[in-house]
Enzyme design. Structure first.
Site, PDB file in Angstrom:
ATOM      1  CE1 TYR A 138      -3.192   2.906   0.397  1.00 43.39           C
ATOM      2  CE2 TYR A 138      -3.674   2.155   2.618  1.00 43.39           C
ATOM      3  CZ  TYR A 138      -3.914   3.011   1.579  1.00 43.39           C
ATOM      4  OH  TYR A 138      -4.878   3.984   1.699  1.00 43.39           O
ATOM      5  CE  LYS A 166      -6.190   1.457  -0.768  1.00 47.04           C
ATOM      6  NZ  LYS A 166      -6.827   1.461   0.575  1.00 47.04           N
TER       7      LYS A 166
END
Length: 295
Positions: A138, A166
């Site tokens: 992320y 992400k």
């Protein structure tokens, strides 16, 4: 070339509904998970930023995983945030996450410490090697104070457990080069950039607005991957007021307010977050209606 989507195409980072005393509303957790599945989701991300993970205990995180997984069943991915700015703690959390029954780990770059990229890489490798779960990195520099630099992403994707990214970097050019260089499956982590990132090779999204406009986002994804870019753009533009309105202040605050408006259990926030004010709710109502939501 179409890149495979290891966690499906549409996930939403689910809020954690609290009652007015700050306790988790467990029936509310169940209802929200069922709501997301009913609106076309392939997966749910729990214990993330929107789930107010910084203010939930490890035991609560584990129970959230168990409750959500029990509701959604084996066909829906449950990905759980387990990243922290201490590597050993993150490893421990990853192991607890695996034991609780999650299908994957969402690991944020170590925040506040501002390690060099060598430290970032070592952090991710240590966590990824600690369990058998697949990892979605992320990248969100606005919250972490550092980015996962392109060279680091490309290198980390060689790790067998690191299977996706992400992306909430807000730099479509940088992400374009990462996808070209290594083909990592990228999930948009910024709703207003969902379509732009799809256009450069992203495989899907980890949304926040999926709470409120999940069916529209699913329709946009279906249109895009069916080759109907014009339809996807039409939906994207329709949803712009929702994308903007949801983030006029911290996303969990206004998402919870929106869910409450819609008769769903958004509940309250935990300090240091605070519930939306009357003025914020009034503006949010206008934004949601402008984006096609019936209230």
């Amino acid at each position: 070339m179409t890149i495979e989507a290891p966690f499906g195409r549409m996930l939403t980072a689910m809020v954690t509904p609290f009652d007015k005393n700050g306790k988790i509303d467990w029936p509310g957790v169940e209802k929200l998970a069922a709501h997301l599945v009913a609106n076309g989701h392939d997966g749910i991300a729990v214990n993330g930023t929107t789930g107010e993970a910084p203010t939930t205990k490890s035991s609560e995180k584990e129970e959230i995983i168990r409750v959500v997984k029990d509701v959604v069943g084996p066909k829906i991915f449950v990905v759980s945030g387990a990243g922290d700015n201490e590597t050993d703690y993150s490893i421990n959390q990853a192991k607890r996450t695996e034991k609780a029954g999650a299908d994957g780990l969402l690991i944020v770059a170590p925040y506040y410490n501002k390690p060099p990229q060598a430290g970032v890489a070592a952090h991710f490798k240590a966590i990824a090697s600690s369990t058998d779960l697949p990892v979605m990195m992320y990248d969100i520099p606005g919250r972490c104070g550092i980015e996962i630099e392109p060279d680091t992403i490309v290198s980390l994707y060689e790790h067998p457990q690191i299977v996706a990214l992400k992306d909430a970097k807000g730099n479509v050019a940088s992400t374009s080069w990462v996808i070209k260089r290594c083909g990592i499956p990228v999930y948009s982590g910024d709703d207003i950039l969902n379509l732009p990132l799809l256009s450069v090779g992203a495989v899907g999204m980890v949304s926040v607005c999926g709470h409120t406009v999940g069916k529209d986002l699913k329709a946009m994804l279906d249109a895009w991957f069916a080759g109907n870019a014009a339809k996807a753009l039409e939906i994207h533009q329709k949803l712009l007021p929702v994308f903007t309105g949801t983030f006029r202040t911290q996303g969990a605050i206004l998402t919870k307010a929106a869910l409450n408006m819609m008769g769903l259990p958004g509940g309250h926030t935990r300090l240091p977050l605070v519930d939306a004010t009357e003025d914020q709710i009034a503006q949010l109502r206008k934004d949601l209606i402008a984006g096609g939501i019936s209230l």
